[in-house]
Design a protein around this motif. Structure first.
Motif, PDB file in Angstrom:
ATOM      1  N   CYS A 139       0.826  -1.213   0.000  1.00 42.97           N
ATOM      2  CA  CYS A 139       0.000   0.000   0.000  1.00 42.97           C
ATOM      3  C   CYS A 139       0.856   1.256   0.000  1.00 42.97           C
ATOM      4  O   CYS A 139       0.601   2.201  -0.762  1.00 42.97           O
ATOM      5  N   ILE A 140       1.886   1.294   0.869  1.00 38.82           N
ATOM      6  CA  ILE A 140       2.764   2.457   0.914  1.00 38.82           C
ATOM      7  C   ILE A 140       3.481   2.620  -0.421  1.00 38.82           C
ATOM      8  O   ILE A 140       3.649   3.729  -0.934  1.00 38.82           O
ATOM      9  N   SER A 141       3.887   1.503  -1.010  1.00 46.86           N
ATOM     10  CA  SER A 141       4.534   1.535  -2.320  1.00 46.86           C
ATOM     11  C   SER A 141       3.605   2.145  -3.361  1.00 46.86           C
ATOM     12  O   SER A 141       4.000   3.029  -4.144  1.00 46.86           O
ATOM     13  N   GLU A 142       2.370   1.686  -3.399  1.00 40.44           N
ATOM     14  CA  GLU A 142       1.408   2.187  -4.382  1.00 40.44           C
ATOM     15  C   GLU A 142       1.177   3.681  -4.218  1.00 40.44           C
ATOM     16  O   GLU A 142       1.158   4.438  -5.202  1.00 40.44           O
ATOM     17  N   ILE A 143       1.018   4.136  -2.978  1.00 41.78           N
ATOM     18  CA  ILE A 143       0.780   5.558  -2.723  1.00 41.78           C
ATOM     19  C   ILE A 143       1.988   6.388  -3.138  1.00 41.78           C
ATOM     20  O   ILE A 143       1.861   7.440  -3.781  1.00 41.78           O
ATOM     21  N   SER A 144       3.178   5.915  -2.788  1.00 38.22           N
ATOM     22  CA  SER A 144       4.398   6.666  -3.085  1.00 38.22           C
ATOM     23  C   SER A 144       4.635   6.774  -4.583  1.00 38.22           C
ATOM     24  O   SER A 144       5.004   7.850  -5.094  1.00 38.22           O
ATOM     25  N   VAL A 145       4.443   5.678  -5.306  1.00 42.61           N
ATOM     26  CA  VAL A 145       4.638   5.702  -6.756  1.00 42.61           C
ATOM     27  C   VAL A 145       3.621   6.630  -7.406  1.00 42.61           C
ATOM     28  O   VAL A 145       3.952   7.393  -8.319  1.00 42.61           O
ATOM     29  N   ARG A 146       2.384   6.599  -6.913  1.00 43.58           N
ATOM     30  CA  ARG A 146       1.341   7.461  -7.470  1.00 43.58           C
ATOM     31  C   ARG A 146       1.640   8.937  -7.200  1.00 43.58           C
ATOM     32  O   ARG A 146       1.442   9.794  -8.059  1.00 43.58           O
ATOM     33  N   GLU A 147       2.143   9.254  -6.000  1.00 40.39           N
ATOM     34  CA  GLU A 147       2.333  10.646  -5.624  1.00 40.39           C
ATOM     35  C   GLU A 147       3.705  11.198  -6.002  1.00 40.39           C
ATOM     36  O   GLU A 147       3.828  12.395  -6.296  1.00 40.39           O
ATOM     37  N   ARG A 148       4.742  10.333  -5.988  1.00 34.46           N
ATOM     38  CA  ARG A 148       6.102  10.842  -6.223  1.00 34.46           C
ATOM     39  C   ARG A 148       6.782  10.222  -7.441  1.00 34.46           C
ATOM     40  O   ARG A 148       7.812  10.705  -7.898  1.00 34.46           O
ATOM     41  N   GLY A 149       6.253   9.083  -7.911  1.00 30.10           N
ATOM     42  CA  GLY A 149       6.869   8.416  -9.045  1.00 30.10           C
ATOM     43  C   GLY A 149       7.912   7.394  -8.666  1.00 30.10           C
ATOM     44  O   GLY A 149       8.492   6.740  -9.545  1.00 30.10           O
ATOM     45  N   SER A 150       8.176   7.225  -7.360  1.00 30.29           N
ATOM     46  CA  SER A 150       9.125   6.219  -6.899  1.00 30.29           C
ATOM     47  C   SER A 150       8.808   5.852  -5.454  1.00 30.29           C
ATOM     48  O   SER A 150       7.998   6.520  -4.790  1.00 30.29           O
ATOM     49  N   PHE A 151       9.443   4.797  -4.972  1.00 29.58           N
ATOM     50  CA  PHE A 151       9.216   4.313  -3.615  1.00 29.58           C
ATOM     51  C   PHE A 151      10.570   4.053  -2.981  1.00 29.58           C
ATOM     52  O   PHE A 151      11.304   3.158  -3.407  1.00 29.58           O
ATOM     53  N   ALA A 152      10.920   4.844  -1.974  1.00 32.79           N
ATOM     54  CA  ALA A 152      12.191   4.708  -1.262  1.00 32.79           C
ATOM     55  C   ALA A 152      11.934   4.028   0.076  1.00 32.79           C
ATOM     56  O   ALA A 152      11.314   4.608   0.965  1.00 32.79           O
ATOM     57  N   ILE A 153      12.421   2.795   0.214  1.00 32.87           N
ATOM     58  CA  ILE A 153      12.220   2.010   1.423  1.00 32.87           C
ATOM     59  C   ILE A 153      13.572   1.664   2.028  1.00 32.87           C
ATOM     60  O   ILE A 153      14.507   1.296   1.312  1.00 32.87           O
ATOM     61  N   ALA A 154      13.687   1.800   3.341  1.00 31.77           N
ATOM     62  CA  ALA A 154      14.890   1.399   4.059  1.00 31.77           C
ATOM     63  C   ALA A 154      14.503   0.304   5.041  1.00 31.77           C
ATOM     64  O   ALA A 154      13.504   0.426   5.752  1.00 31.77           O
ATOM     65  N   LEU A 155      15.271  -0.775   5.075  1.00 31.70           N
ATOM     66  CA  LEU A 155      14.918  -1.890   5.930  1.00 31.70           C
ATOM     67  C   LEU A 155      16.137  -2.476   6.617  1.00 31.70           C
ATOM     68  O   LEU A 155      17.274  -2.300   6.176  1.00 31.70           O
ATOM     69  N   SER A 156      15.869  -3.155   7.713  1.00 26.42           N
ATOM     70  CA  SER A 156      16.902  -3.865   8.442  1.00 26.42           C
ATOM     71  C   SER A 156      17.048  -5.274   7.871  1.00 26.42           C
ATOM     72  O   SER A 156      16.256  -5.705   7.036  1.00 26.42           O
ATOM     73  N   GLY A 157      18.038  -5.983   8.379  1.00 24.40           N
ATOM     74  CA  GLY A 157      18.218  -7.381   7.986  1.00 24.40           C
ATOM     75  C   GLY A 157      17.689  -8.304   9.073  1.00 24.40           C
ATOM     76  O   GLY A 157      16.660  -8.039   9.686  1.00 24.40           O
ATOM     77  N   GLY A 158      18.413  -9.380   9.327  1.00 25.22           N
ATOM     78  CA  GLY A 158      18.011 -10.319  10.360  1.00 25.22           C
ATOM     79  C   GLY A 158      16.724 -11.035  10.010  1.00 25.22           C
ATOM     80  O   GLY A 158      16.397 -11.254   8.841  1.00 25.22           O
ATOM     81  N   SER A 159      15.953 -11.358  11.039  1.00 23.17           N
ATOM     82  CA  SER A 159      14.724 -12.119  10.819  1.00 23.17           C
ATOM     83  C   SER A 159      13.646 -11.303  10.137  1.00 23.17           C
ATOM     84  O   SER A 159      12.662 -11.859   9.638  1.00 23.17           O
ATOM     85  N   LEU A 160      13.813  -9.978  10.071  1.00 19.20           N
ATOM     86  CA  LEU A 160      12.839  -9.147   9.356  1.00 19.20           C
ATOM     87  C   LEU A 160      12.744  -9.548   7.891  1.00 19.20           C
ATOM     88  O   LEU A 160      11.677  -9.462   7.284  1.00 19.20           O
ATOM     89  N   VAL A 161      13.867 -10.007   7.342  1.00 18.44           N
ATOM     90  CA  VAL A 161      13.874 -10.416   5.940  1.00 18.44           C
ATOM     91  C   VAL A 161      12.866 -11.537   5.699  1.00 18.44           C
ATOM     92  O   VAL A 161      12.149 -11.550   4.692  1.00 18.44           O
ATOM     93  N   ASP A 162      12.789 -12.477   6.623  1.00 21.15           N
ATOM     94  CA  ASP A 162      11.821 -13.570   6.483  1.00 21.15           C
ATOM     95  C   ASP A 162      10.391 -13.074   6.625  1.00 21.15           C
ATOM     96  O   ASP A 162       9.471 -13.604   5.991  1.00 21.15           O
ATOM     97  N   LEU A 163      10.197 -12.040   7.446  1.00 25.24           N
ATOM     98  CA  LEU A 163       8.848 -11.543   7.698  1.00 25.24           C
ATOM     99  C   LEU A 163       8.258 -10.805   6.501  1.00 25.24           C
ATOM    100  O   LEU A 163       7.043 -10.662   6.400  1.00 25.24           O
TER     101      LEU A 163
END
Length: 275
Positions: free
Chosen positions: A32-56
């Protein structure tokens, strides 16, 4: 399944009966955040951690998201990284690449990782410089209230000690305000050398999501959420870093399973949503 238009509350606490439901809704939220960002800005900038979050976040690589998300508009960054080679098992980049990036069509040039051929201090400076260049061309938005990048989404996993990114309790890095990216050489978890976003960058994001699952997170969840409404000027270096996450002009969503939320009472949970 939450609709994109439902993302209205400044702080949103979501508690799930099981991990499978949590990961399903987390994938929907990110999409959803991706869709909103692409619609409003033309791109989606996401920053994420590693570890078990990757599996989630793994469900994003399956249907329907694999076919409905505009992966060509994604730009991926790391909130923190271990100062190891990119092919090292401890590398967040390697973990994300193996478990996620290898399964979705994000352009390789849209993945911003650290230089693993220099010392950790230089790697931090170079990573900040790379982010500044992308802010200049508006691949990443900019905060109007402070000199910080405004990521569309920063995705964090909280540790049992309340740490987020590579910001650990009582660490001097929590007090850094002038840099976007800093480094540490004494992480309480191995390996000791890491880079990390600073709190001003995290708190400048349009959206921040903190994920916590498991009974070992319950005490930290209680402290972070029960104290999060208090005056931020009273925070000190001993406060759990997750408690200090409070996007100034953005929205914060907590994704918790029942075990992680088990010590919250009705007052702490407030207007949380139960799933």
């Amino acid at each position: 399944m939450a609709a994109c238009g439902d993302l209205k509350e400044r702080r949103d606490l979501r508690i799930y009966s099981n991990l499978d439901d949590l990961t399903t809704e987390l994938a929907e939220y990110i999409a959803c955040i991706s869709e909103i960002s692409v619609r409003e800005r033309g791109s989606f900038a996401i920053a994420l951690s590693g570890g078990s979050l990757v599996d989630l976040i793994g469900k994003l690589s399956g249907t329907p998201f694999l076919w409905t998300v505009d992966w060509s508009k994604w730009h991926i960054f790391f909130t923190d990284e271990r100062a190891v080679a990119k092919n090292h098992m401890d590398s967040n980049y390697k973990q994300v690449k193996d478990a996620f990036l290898s399964k979705v069509p994000v352009p390789p040039s849209h993945v911003c990782s650290i230089n693993d051929n220099v010392c950790v201090e230089t790697a931090a400076h170079e990573y900040e410089f790379a982010i500044r260049q992308l802010v200049r061309v508006r691949t990443i938005d900019v905060s109007v209230s402070k000199d910080c990048p405004k990521f569309d989404l920063i995705l964090l996993e909280m540790g049992p000690d309340g740490h987020v990114a590579a910001l650990f309790p009582s660490h001097p890095a929590l007090r850094i305000e002038d840099n976007w990216v800093t480094y540490i050489i004494d992480s309480p978890k191995t390996p000791p050398e890491r880079i990390t976003f600073t709190l001003p960058v995290i708190n400048s994001a349009s959206n921040v999501a903190i994920v916590a699952a498991g009974e070992d997170k319950a005490d930290a969840v209680l402290l972070a959420i029960a104290e999060s409404g208090k005056d931020k000027h009273k925070f000190n270096a001993c406060s759990p870093p997750a408690q200090m996450v409070d996007p100034a002009d953005g929205k914060l969503v907590w994704f918790l399973d029942k075990s992680a939320a088990s010590k919250l009472d009705s007052d702490d949970a407030g207007s949380s949503q139960q799933f």
